[in-house]
Design an enzyme around this catalytic site. Structure first.
Site, mmCIF file in Angstrom:
data_model
loop_
_atom_site.group_PDB
_atom_site.id
_atom_site.type_symbol
_atom_site.label_atom_id
_atom_site.label_comp_id
_atom_site.label_asym_id
_atom_site.label_seq_id
_atom_site.Cartn_x
_atom_site.Cartn_y
_atom_site.Cartn_z
ATOM 1 N N HIS A 41 47.016 46.725 18.178
ATOM 2 C CA HIS A 41 47.536 47.567 19.262
ATOM 3 C C HIS A 41 47.092 47.085 20.645
ATOM 4 O O HIS A 41 47.709 47.418 21.645
ATOM 5 C CB HIS A 41 46.995 48.998 19.143
ATOM 6 N N HIS A 66 49.595 57.219 22.015
ATOM 7 C CA HIS A 66 49.443 56.089 21.092
ATOM 8 C C HIS A 66 48.535 55.013 21.690
ATOM 9 O O HIS A 66 48.670 54.669 22.859
ATOM 10 C CB HIS A 66 50.831 55.491 20.776
ATOM 11 N N GLU A 88 48.485 51.856 21.486
ATOM 12 C CA GLU A 88 49.168 50.695 22.095
ATOM 13 C C GLU A 88 49.568 51.017 23.535
ATOM 14 O O GLU A 88 49.366 50.203 24.446
ATOM 15 C CB GLU A 88 50.422 50.330 21.287
ATOM 16 N N SER A 110 50.762 56.634 11.124
ATOM 17 C CA SER A 110 51.451 55.452 11.660
ATOM 18 C C SER A 110 52.746 55.830 12.381
ATOM 19 O O SER A 110 53.627 56.468 11.804
ATOM 20 C CB SER A 110 51.744 54.485 10.511
#
Ligand code: F3S
Length: 264
Positions: A72, A122, A124, A221
């Site tokens: 990520h 998230h 990322e 996920s």
């Protein structure tokens, strides 16, 4: 019952690469990963048996430790903090994410405001946001429309738009189009990962011709959740499972007796 397994099923190359790097690093001794290496608790447990410890935050990592950066990626501040702690960094950031980081740094250096279309929770997206000052994150059209109405930035502000790698391309592009209509000096980089795109494309094609779809993955996920949503848009029987022992799998029994097809 017929079973059709998607050709793209399994880990993407960015995750495979990160797992390989982690295994090689663990072979040299105990190492740490900032956050779970991948969003799959079974794999995380396997890796921990190899000596890869997971830290929820930098403060939990001992000074001088070997630290793996997961696929990520992380923002600049995290690299700085780890270096200050004397840690050795093993960078397993996915090359697709590295590209986004570089685009963001470059845009900021050219005086542009960066917008990420993605989920601000998230990791990322948090890593991408950490590559420049003042990065804005919008999850969907509603958020963008609200921001445009508030006119927090003048309409001649130069904007650079990037996407979280796991976004659904059609929705992300719609968001970018809305921005472009008002902020005419907007440049767009379609940074959706091709591995993600081909999975989503195959998932929708497979779900459309199957009686039921089984999506296997970890609940945490983003990739797995998106695949489930995509399958649900074209197939009325979509079952999500983390393991073969999950009770929902019993729901497939009638497909089995009616000789239907289950996509995986
Ligand atoms: Fe995987 Fe990298 Fe794409 S981690 S989903 S190949 S952005």
């Amino acid at each position: 019952m017929n079973v059709r397994i998607a050709g793209t099923a399994g880990f993407c190359y960015g995750v495979k690469r990160a797992v390989d790097i982690a295994e090689h690093t663990a072979a040299e001794g105990i190492c740490w990963c900032l956050g779970e290496l991948i969003h799959n608790r079974f794999e995380t447990e396997r890796l921990s048996r190899l000596g890869i410890r997971t830290a929820a935050s930098i403060e939990n990592i001992p000074a001088g430790a070997v630290v793996i950066i997961r696929s990520h990626g992380v923002g600049d501040e995290v690299y700085r903090a780890l270096k200050e702690q004397g840690c050795r960094i093993v960078d397993a950031t996915c090359p697709n994410v590295v590209r986004i980081h570089n685009l963001v740094r470059d845009a900021a250096a050219r005086g542009r405001t960066v917008i990420v279309i993605g989920d601000h929770r998230h990791p990322e997206v948090q890593g991408i946001s950490g590559c420049a000052e003042g990065v804005l994150v919008f999850q969907d059209e509603e958020e963008i429309n609200g921001w445009i109405q508030r006119r927090e930035l003048p309409v001649d502000t130069p904007l650079t738009v990037v996407f979280q790698t796991t976004e659904v391309r059609s929705s992300a592009k719609k968001c970018a189009e809305i921005l472009k209509k008002v902020y005419t000096n907007t440049e767009l980089f379609d940074t959706i990962c091709e591995a993600t795109f081909s999975r989503q494309k195959e998932a929708v094609e497979l779900a459309a011709i199957c009686d039921a779809m089984l999506v296997v993955g970890d609940r945490s996920s983003a990739n797995t959740r998106r695949l489930t949503d995509i399958c649900r848009s074209v197939c009325t029987r979509v079952i999500f499972a983390e393991t073969a022992s999950e009770s929902d799998l019993l729901d497939l029994i009638d497909v089995r007796t009616s000789c239907g097809t289950v996509g995986v």
